[in-house]
Write an enzyme that holds these catalytic residues in place. Structure first.
Site, PDB file in Angstrom:
ATOM      1  N   GLY A 136      21.511 -13.988  32.966  1.00  0.00           N
ATOM      2  CA  GLY A 136      22.493 -13.581  33.964  1.00  0.00           C
ATOM      3  C   GLY A 136      23.929 -13.578  33.484  1.00  0.00           C
ATOM      4  O   GLY A 136      24.837 -13.895  34.247  1.00  0.00           O
ATOM      5  N   ARG A 143      12.230  -5.141  35.410  1.00  0.00           N
ATOM      6  CA  ARG A 143      11.169  -4.430  36.118  1.00  0.00           C
ATOM      7  C   ARG A 143      11.579  -2.974  36.292  1.00  0.00           C
ATOM      8  O   ARG A 143      12.740  -2.695  36.649  1.00  0.00           O
ATOM      9  CB  ARG A 143      10.917  -5.039  37.488  1.00  0.00           C
ATOM     10  N   ASN A 202      23.207   0.221  37.228  1.00  0.00           N
ATOM     11  CA  ASN A 202      22.586  -0.462  36.092  1.00  0.00           C
ATOM     12  C   ASN A 202      23.549  -0.442  34.919  1.00  0.00           C
ATOM     13  O   ASN A 202      24.398   0.447  34.812  1.00  0.00           O
ATOM     14  CB  ASN A 202      21.281   0.237  35.699  1.00  0.00           C
ATOM     15  N   HIS A 243      23.370  -0.511  30.688  1.00  0.00           N
ATOM     16  CA  HIS A 243      22.437  -0.323  29.575  1.00  0.00           C
ATOM     17  C   HIS A 243      23.194  -0.490  28.259  1.00  0.00           C
ATOM     18  O   HIS A 243      24.316   0.003  28.118  1.00  0.00           O
ATOM     19  CB  HIS A 243      21.806   1.069  29.636  1.00  0.00           C
ATOM     20  N   GLU A 282      30.196  -5.183  27.764  1.00  0.00           N
ATOM     21  CA  GLU A 282      29.484  -5.114  29.041  1.00  0.00           C
ATOM     22  C   GLU A 282      30.182  -5.956  30.101  1.00  0.00           C
ATOM     23  O   GLU A 282      30.317  -5.542  31.265  1.00  0.00           O
ATOM     24  CB  GLU A 282      28.041  -5.610  28.870  1.00  0.00           C
TER      25      GLU A 282
END
Length: 220
Positions: free
Chosen positions: A14, A93, A109, A111, A176
């Site tokens: 996380g 998932r 999201n 990536h 990120e």
């Protein structure tokens, strides 16, 4: 100011979740983190969320007969928390097209590559094997096809000839932690609209408040 109620879906440590939570501690940040949800009861991120008083939920895939009922349980929990925006942060998932479509333009999201290159797993390994000189990360709206969807933000970092997967991954992860809060801030502040497959970002009316990256985010 009404803040966008946001959930974060995780499966592991996380660190991007922590970056989003850190950004949202500023009352002027347009997103409020109201829920952390994990499919893994041992995810380190659950403890991090608890330490700052954010409610968390574990929904394990193994407890459900199939993906449909698993995702139904996730959907019910999101609805209970009155979530408006969902952020995937290392959620391991693959979500069904039905779930993705239900959250159309409300599901984000991050990536670890400069999409559309190196979609899927092992992006750092493939980047090193290809000998690229620039690597990076992408925040995008989620679509049913894996690692596709309109791009909100990207960051590039150098890839050096003597990089290992670990050194390159660490450099990308720093980027990120910067662009995910920025992208969530843009979406939550309603400054993003989608034209076809492209994201259009509206300029802030107050140019002095146009900076959305939170400096010196402390992520452990």
């Amino acid at each position: 100011m009404s803040r966008t109620r946001t959930a974060i879906l995780i499966s592991g440590r996380g660190s991007n979740m922590a970056a989003l939570i850190a950004a949202a501690t500023d009352p002027s940040f347009p997103a409020e983190i109201v829920l952390v949800l994990s499919d893994n009861p041992d995810a380190e991120g659950l403890e991090k969320a608890g330490q700052v008083g954010i409610g968390s939920t574990v929904i394990e895939r193994s407890e459900f007969a199939n993906r449909e009922v698993f995702e139904t349980a996730i959907q019910q929990r999101l609805e209970e928390a009155r979530v408006e925006l969902v952020c995937l942060a290392g959620f391991m998932r693959v979500l069904s097209a039905e779930f993705v479509d239900a959250w159309h333009d409300r599901l984000l999201n991050i990536h670890p590559s400069i999409l559309p290159v190196f979609r899927g797993l092992d992006a750092h390994e493939r980047a090193l094997a290809a000998g690229v000189r620039l690597h990076g990360c992408t925040v995008h709206f989620v679509r049913p096809e894996i690692d596709s969807g309109p791009i909100i933000a990207q960051a590039a970092v150098p890839a050096f000839g003597d990089d290992s997967v670990d050194t390159l991954a660490a450099r990308v992860l720093e980027a990120e932690h910067q662009i995910y809060p920025m992208a969530v801030g843009l979406v939550a502040s309603k400054r993003v609209r989608i034209d076809g497959d492209k994201v259009i970002i509206e300029r802030a009316s107050d140019q002095g408040s146009d900076r959305l990256i939170v400096p010196d985010i402390d992520v452990v």
